[in-house]
Design a protein around this motif. Structure first.
Motif, mmCIF file in Angstrom:
data_model
loop_
_atom_site.group_PDB
_atom_site.id
_atom_site.type_symbol
_atom_site.label_atom_id
_atom_site.label_comp_id
_atom_site.label_asym_id
_atom_site.label_seq_id
_atom_site.Cartn_x
_atom_site.Cartn_y
_atom_site.Cartn_z
ATOM 1 N N LEU A 70 13.773 1.454 11.812
ATOM 2 C CA LEU A 70 14.689 2.418 12.426
ATOM 3 C C LEU A 70 15.350 3.303 11.380
ATOM 4 C CD1 LEU A 70 16.524 0.131 15.012
ATOM 5 C CD2 LEU A 70 14.683 1.738 15.447
ATOM 6 N N LEU A 102 15.125 -7.090 2.221
ATOM 7 C CA LEU A 102 15.999 -7.669 3.245
ATOM 8 C C LEU A 102 15.170 -8.422 4.283
ATOM 9 C CD1 LEU A 102 18.576 -4.801 3.933
ATOM 10 C CD2 LEU A 102 19.004 -6.973 2.820
ATOM 11 N N ARG A 109 14.756 -12.611 5.038
ATOM 12 C CA ARG A 109 14.268 -12.913 6.392
ATOM 13 C C ARG A 109 15.251 -12.496 7.474
ATOM 14 N NH1 ARG A 109 12.286 -18.794 6.503
ATOM 15 N NH2 ARG A 109 13.524 -19.128 4.636
ATOM 16 N N ILE A 110 15.785 -11.294 7.327
ATOM 17 C CA ILE A 110 16.600 -10.702 8.387
ATOM 18 C C ILE A 110 15.641 -10.044 9.379
ATOM 19 C CG2 ILE A 110 18.343 -8.942 8.888
ATOM 20 C CD1 ILE A 110 19.450 -9.345 6.158
ATOM 21 N N PRO A 111 15.887 -10.182 10.695
ATOM 22 C CA PRO A 111 15.001 -9.521 11.656
ATOM 23 C C PRO A 111 14.912 -8.015 11.358
ATOM 24 C CG PRO A 111 16.523 -10.980 12.780
ATOM 25 C CD PRO A 111 16.920 -10.982 11.343
ATOM 26 N N ILE A 129 14.534 -5.300 13.013
ATOM 27 C CA ILE A 129 15.294 -4.317 13.789
ATOM 28 C C ILE A 129 16.744 -4.277 13.297
ATOM 29 C CG2 ILE A 129 15.744 -5.976 15.657
ATOM 30 C CD1 ILE A 129 15.682 -3.599 17.586
ATOM 31 N N LEU A 130 17.277 -5.434 12.904
ATOM 32 C CA LEU A 130 18.660 -5.474 12.411
ATOM 33 C C LEU A 130 18.751 -4.917 11.002
ATOM 34 C CD1 LEU A 130 20.078 -8.882 13.580
ATOM 35 C CD2 LEU A 130 20.414 -6.616 14.506
ATOM 36 N N ALA A 131 17.807 -5.331 10.151
ATOM 37 C CA ALA A 131 17.864 -4.888 8.757
ATOM 38 C C ALA A 131 17.787 -3.370 8.674
ATOM 39 C CB ALA A 131 16.721 -5.531 7.975
ATOM 40 N N LEU A 158 18.347 -1.231 11.079
ATOM 41 C CA LEU A 158 19.521 -0.635 11.742
ATOM 42 C C LEU A 158 20.657 -0.508 10.734
ATOM 43 C CD1 LEU A 158 21.088 0.119 14.392
ATOM 44 C CD2 LEU A 158 21.645 -2.281 14.592
ATOM 45 N N ALA A 159 20.869 -1.586 9.967
ATOM 46 C CA ALA A 159 21.947 -1.573 8.978
ATOM 47 C C ALA A 159 21.657 -0.580 7.857
ATOM 48 C CB ALA A 159 22.141 -2.979 8.411
ATOM 49 N N THR A 160 20.428 -0.596 7.339
ATOM 50 C CA THR A 160 20.142 0.318 6.237
ATOM 51 C C THR A 160 20.101 1.760 6.729
ATOM 52 O OG1 THR A 160 17.779 -0.078 6.511
ATOM 53 C CG2 THR A 160 18.898 -1.352 4.820
ATOM 54 N N SER A 161 19.789 1.958 8.019
ATOM 55 C CA SER A 161 19.849 3.316 8.566
ATOM 56 C C SER A 161 21.269 3.853 8.446
ATOM 57 C CB SER A 161 19.389 3.310 10.020
ATOM 58 O OG SER A 161 19.642 4.545 10.613
ATOM 59 N N GLU A 162 22.250 3.020 8.828
ATOM 60 C CA GLU A 162 23.656 3.417 8.679
ATOM 61 C C GLU A 162 23.963 3.660 7.201
ATOM 62 O OE1 GLU A 162 26.472 3.323 10.985
ATOM 63 O OE2 GLU A 162 25.001 3.377 12.593
ATOM 64 N N ALA A 193 12.545 -8.309 22.965
ATOM 65 C CA ALA A 193 13.362 -7.431 22.127
ATOM 66 C C ALA A 193 12.475 -6.837 21.059
ATOM 67 C CB ALA A 193 14.498 -8.216 21.487
ATOM 68 N N VAL A 194 11.942 -5.680 21.348
ATOM 69 C CA VAL A 194 10.984 -4.948 20.536
ATOM 70 C C VAL A 194 9.684 -5.717 20.364
ATOM 71 C CG1 VAL A 194 10.453 -3.924 18.336
ATOM 72 C CG2 VAL A 194 12.719 -3.780 19.240
#
Lengths: 345, 349
Positions: free
Chosen positions: B74, B128, B133-135, B137-139, B141-145, B348-349
């Motif tokens: 993302l 990450l 081993r962060i999912p 979609i979350l990793a 999402l965070a790096t997108s921010e 979820a995706v």
């Protein structure tokens, strides 16, 4: 059991089932640190401002949480929200809306519910993942709004809606001769949160939502009506999105059909910070409230400290990385603890 | 045995080949050519589409690569913005007032800097996801921010203008009638196809995505595979960022937020399996072409931009439910005969 182990166990109980305690502790740390730098921070004005900034994202987040708990990702909520909010801002001059704001919120919730039903029906009929269906419907909803409802800016809301931003319960003096109020919306929102928490924890349908997200097949075999629950949460999320869109329009005082686009990731971030699992089955109302408040608190602190608002997103990004990291690590530790029969933690 | 035979015959019938998409793209082209026969098939219109579609296609390719490993990226739009901004900042002190021409070597260095930023951001994602081993979609999402926030904070939210003329040609020139972005896209798409189909990394990506547990027990090191994957998608994003700033002649730190979900739409439309293990470059190219042609066609017919959004959503749902219906038909008889089907994986995706 040795001393450190006992401390660890007590700490893990405080941390809460979904890391709520971790978020709360970090918030407390932020409050202490920022207040230490600037004592103006420790005031009712801060509380009121942070609450005010949290109203709209909170309602969006709670709706998003419902779907997420079942394992679906709904990305259409911002489109639904602005559809409802903007449609009502267009008709704010109508007599049935002029005297009180309640009909506007009811109508917005109804519009949101209607669009939620569309999502639910599409998911049930097409049997596609929620993410894909809502990726499609968000485009359709936004397109219908802009081409059929309107695409012009409504700058003044007449009647009760126009006066709504100033409807404060109490006002307190803040620095510089300004006063900050606690908006009346706080009452219905507290009731909403309490009701939702009760619903999720104490009712069969609420437990069913967790069951579907925790293990779809197990929920089906236990006898939960899986498809109905999946549809129900989408309807609920639509209703919440409609309400949130109305909150957005009524608090900001104008109707802009292009608002709220790109909000998805921020809401997802707040819900995830609050400890909800992106794969469903885990998450709580308390955690979501904390996540939303945390994001608002950080934004407000940065403003108060005079850090340019352009750094807000960086701060949220770093927080999100750390929060997710903490969750992933603690969950993995819990899992390995279980796997080894608790012999070694 | 039966399953193997069914799969083979399914493959022969083109179950997973992008044939449907090819037909769809051709149909879209014919419909709009018939509807506005004067303007749509014209060279000018094709060129204008040629300037629009590479950035979307590059983002789609990156999301496709991440989806092949069972993840999602993302953060591509944020990486594109940050990389483009870095290149612009690199050119900026040289510009120093009047827009100069700039030399070819400067342009090459600037683009290299942007690509390096893209690779670096991608490596962060890969670490990450693969290391901690962060999912995904979350990793992402965070790096997108994070990456997007860095881009905004760097310039205080301002756009950077005044890029050297020679650099702008990357986004605006069309030697021999072919827009430069199309050439760049073709090179990137070919490289992605080679990576995915003929390189070791591509095979490992597919294996990790198709069955992570089996891959782990086969001794595949997921960390290096995932870092490689997200570096590749970061490079594609950076190239998209270079094309964007060269085409618009300015670097905007929060450009193209709507591209995030659009790139997911393209990948899904392209028939990429969001659960991992399957994706084709051809599919991404065709899906992007479809969407760009519909957009251009709607504009040509005088339809509103908003109707295009409706069409985009409708197409996504229509194509996918068509695919799902076909797959469902194929699976029905097996379900009765064989053992119970595997429980559906997380939606979820």
């Amino acid at each position: 059991m040795s001393g450190p182990a006992r401390v660890l166990r007590a700490a893990s109980r405080l941390r809460g089932r979904n890391n709520e305690g971790f978020v709360a502790a970090t918030m407390a740390l932020v409050v202490v640190l920022v207040g230490g730098i600037d004592s103006r921070f420790w005031s009712l004005a801060t509380v009121f401002n942070v609450l005010h900034d949290s109203f709209e994202p909170l309602v969006f987040s709670l709706g998003f949480l419902m779907v997420l708990l079942t394992g679906g990702i709904d990305v259409s909520f911002d489109a639904i929200g602005i559809f409802a909010g903007y449609t009502l801002s267009l008709s704010a001059g109508r007599p049935w809306l002029a005297s009180h704001v309640l009909p506007a919120f009811v109508a917005a919730a109804a519009i949101g519910l209607g669009l939620g039903v569309v999502n639910a029906a599409a998911t049930a009929i097409l049997r596609l993942p929620v993410l894909i269906v809502t990726l499609g419907t968000r485009g359709i909803i936004a397109g219908v709004l802009l081409s059929a409802v309107g695409s012009t800016y409504v700058s003044v809301l007449p009647g009760a809606l126009g006066a709504f931003p100033g409807r404060d319960l109490i006002r307190v003096q803040a620095g510089g001769g300004q006063s900050v109020g606690l908006h009346v919306l706080v009452i219905p929102l507290v009731l909403l949160c309490l009701g939702l928490a009760f619903f999720l924890r104490q009712t069969v349908l609420g437990r069913g939502i967790y069951a579907v997200g925790g293990d779809l097949e197990a929920a089906r075999r236990v006898g939960f009506p899986v498809r109905w629950i999946q549809g129900f949460v989408l309807c609920l999320a639509g209703t919440f999105a409609g309400l949130a869109g109305m909150i957005h329009v009524s608090l900001i005082g104008y109707g802009n059909p292009f608002d709220l686009v790109g909000l998805e990731l921020n809401v997802i971030a707040a819900v995830v910070l609050g400890g909800a699992s992106i794969f469903g089955g885990r998450g709580s109302v308390v955690g979501t409230i904390l996540g939303v408040l945390f994001v608002s608190l950080i934004n407000y602190s940065l403003i108060l400290l005079g850090i340019p608002s352009t750094w807000q997103q960086v701060a949220i990004g770093i927080l999100l990385v750390l929060g997710i990291l903490a969750q992933t690590v603690s969950r993995r530790r819990a899992r390995s603890f279980l796997a080894t029969g608790g012999a070694s933690a | 045995m039966m399953a193997g035979f069914g799969r083979l015959s399914g493959w022969m019938r083109g179950e997973r080949s992008p044939r449907q998409l090819f037909i769809a793209a051709a149909a879209v082209f014919l419909v709009f050519s018939a509807a506005s026969s004067r303007t749509f098939p014209s060279v000018a219109n094709l060129q204008s589409m040629g300037f629009q579609f590479p950035e979307m296609g590059l983002l789609g390719l990156g999301v496709m690569l991440s989806m092949v490993t069972g993840g999602i990226d993302l953060s591509m739009v944020a990486i594109a913005d940050l990389a483009g901004l870095t290149a612009a900042e690199f050119f900026h002190p040289m510009a120093g007032g009047a827009p100069p021409g700039g030399s070819w070597s400067q342009v090459v260095v600037g683009v290299t800097v942007a690509l390096a930023v893209g690779a670096g951001c991608g490596a962060v994602n890969g670490l990450l996801i693969g290391g901690l081993r962060i999912p995904p979609i979350l990793a992402t999402l965070a790096t997108s921010e994070l990456f997007g926030g860095l881009a905004i904070a760097w310039t205080g939210g301002q756009a950077i203008v005044g890029l050297p003329q020679r650099f702008l040609e990357i986004g605006n020139a069309s030697p021999a009638g072919v827009p430069v972005p199309v050439v760049l896209f073709a090179v990137a798409a070919a490289a992605t196809a080679v990576l995915l189909n003929w390189r070791r990394l591509g095979l490992l990506m597919t294996l990790v995505g198709a069955n992570p547990v089996a891959a782990q027990f086969s001794g595949i090191r997921a960390l290096s595979v995932l870092v490689g994957t997200y570096v590749a998608s970061g490079l594609l994003a950076a190239l998209a960022g270079v094309i964007i700033i060269a085409r618009t002649a300015s670097a905007t730190p929060d450009y193209g937020q709507s591209y995030i979900l659009l790139s997911v739409v393209i990948a899904v439309l392209a028939g990429v399996d969001p659960n991992g293990g399957f994706g084709t470059v051809t599919g991404v190219v065709l899906a992007t072409l479809c969407l760009v042609m519909i957009q251009a066609g709607f504009i040509g017919l005088g339809f509103s931009q908003f109707l295009y959004e409706i069409a985009q959503g409708g197409i996504l749902i229509a194509v996918l439910s068509f695919q799902a219906a076909r797959q469902g038909r194929r699976q029905e008889p097996q379900r009765r005969r064989g053992p119970a089907p595997a429980p559906p994986r997380s939606e979820a995706v």
